[in-house]
Enzyme design. Structure first.
Site: not given
Length: 380
Positions: A106, A202
């Protein structure tokens, strides 16, 4: 370098206190600060009502912070990039029986690539985030250093970003302890000074993990076995579990075994079986090394093998080791001391002192019972 008043910084405002204080500090330093809130999980398209509520609340917090600091804010969606570059990999790895860390990817693909590219198109000189880490710049480039607060250091999650992205990034809270960050938020009059830190996947947030994953990878119940093949329980799908896991096994009293916790020692997605053992430090949970793939360097070593320290999970203390290059895309790591529950799919991240050198994806864990299976580079 131009003075700060003529330099534009786009700050990733998440709605949390760390990014809010980062923006405040940059304003105080005289930068031209702009906020950007990233929408990276399309909750409506995914039929995810909980995710929609979380994102809406976070955006309202980020918008209010921007008002309190008198800076502009934009809301931008990178949901397509997140689905393609991060979440698809996340599902593929679980399907293959590995345990991925989506926070690393991420950062690499969204926060320090898609976000950075967008900010540069807006005319930014820098981007900034609320990560607890530091950057040292010299004639050899940008060096990623651990955050001053050892309990909050996030270099493990940032080891995969591109060196050019690191060179364009500011980490305003990296020199601060978390307690001081909250104090600054109070002093600055930021409304979210006491907001709880986010956890979970995330951009997706906190979920009942197995239930969430089951929306994409349906349950496949199967047997839980002892190392000698005795069936002692049933799992909901081998891909849901990770090496060393204790919670969620549902193993009751087993005749012939003491009343003690059971831990996942191995799993086979093809056969859909789990191997469980008793004892936090059972020999099958002890590893002396690993094989890793896809190494990524922020500061590449000049010679192999070399000695350094490493982490195989975020909260782990630095572990001394030797790293050998097996091929262009594979490494062997030999630890000086046994490591518990080294997990394929996670990352091994390398350090020299306070500097993060880079890392690689763990492909195979080498058990303490078989140290000779760690390969060495073949020489001509």
């Amino acid at each position: 370098m131009r003075n700060k008043q003529s330099q534009t910084v786009v700050v990733g405002l998440s709605g949390g206190v760390d990014s809010a204080v980062s923006a405040y500090l940059l304003v105080e330093q005289g930068y031209d600060v702009r906020g950007l809130f990233m929408d990276n999980w399309d909750a409506e398209a995914e039929g995810d009502e909980q995710g929609y509520c979380t994102a809406a609340e976070d955006f309202q917090d980020a918008r209010r912070v921007a008002e309190e600091l008198d800076i502009p804010i934009q809301r931008v969606s990178f949901a397509a990039e997140y689905r393609e570059r991060v979440f698809s990999y996340f599902l593929e790895e679980y399907s293959a029986g590995r345990t991925p860390n989506p926070d690393v990817l991420c950062n690499t693909e969204i926060k320090f690539k898609a976000f950075l590219d967008y900010a540069l198109r807006l005319g930014a000189d820098w981007i900034a985030t609320g990560h607890y880490c530091r950057v040292r710049r010299d004639e050899y480039g940008a060096h990623l250093l651990k955050g001053l607060d050892g309990n909050k250091d996030q270099t493990y999650f940032l080891h995969g970003i591109h060196p050019e992205a690191l060179a364009k990034t500011l980490f305003p809270v990296g020199e601060l302890e978390k307690e001081r960050v909250r104090e600054i938020a109070v002093e600055a009059g930021l409304h979210n000074h006491a907001k709880r830190d986010s956890t979970g996947i995330c951009f997706i947030g906190e979920r009942a993990f197995r239930q969430f994953l089951g929306n994409y990878l349906p349950a496949r119940p199967g047997p839980i076995l002892t190392p000698d093949g005795q069936e002692i329980g049933e799992h909901q799908g081998a891909m849901y579990y990770t090496i060393g896991q204790r919670q969620g096994l549902g193993i009751g009293g087993v005749p012939g075994y003491p009343d003690a916790p059971w831990y996942v020692a191995d799993k086979n997605v093809r056969d859909n079986t789990l191997i469980a053992v008793q004892g936090h430090d059972h020999p099958l949970l002890q590893h002396v090394g690993l094989i890793a793939a896809q190494p990524h360097w922020l500061q590449a070593p000049t010679n192999f093998p070399f000695r350094c320290s490493a982490k195989t999970r975020y909260r782990q203390a630095d572990q001394t080791c030797e790293v050998e290059l097996l091929s262009e895309d594979r490494l062997a790591v030999r630890f000086d001391h046994r490591q518990r529950a080294v997990t394929p799919g996670q990352y091994v991240v390398f350090y020299q002192g306070e500097e993060c050198l880079g890392g690689a994806v763990i492909d195979q864990a080498i058990r303490a019972e078989n140290p000779s299976s760690i390969p060495r580079r073949e020489t001509a």
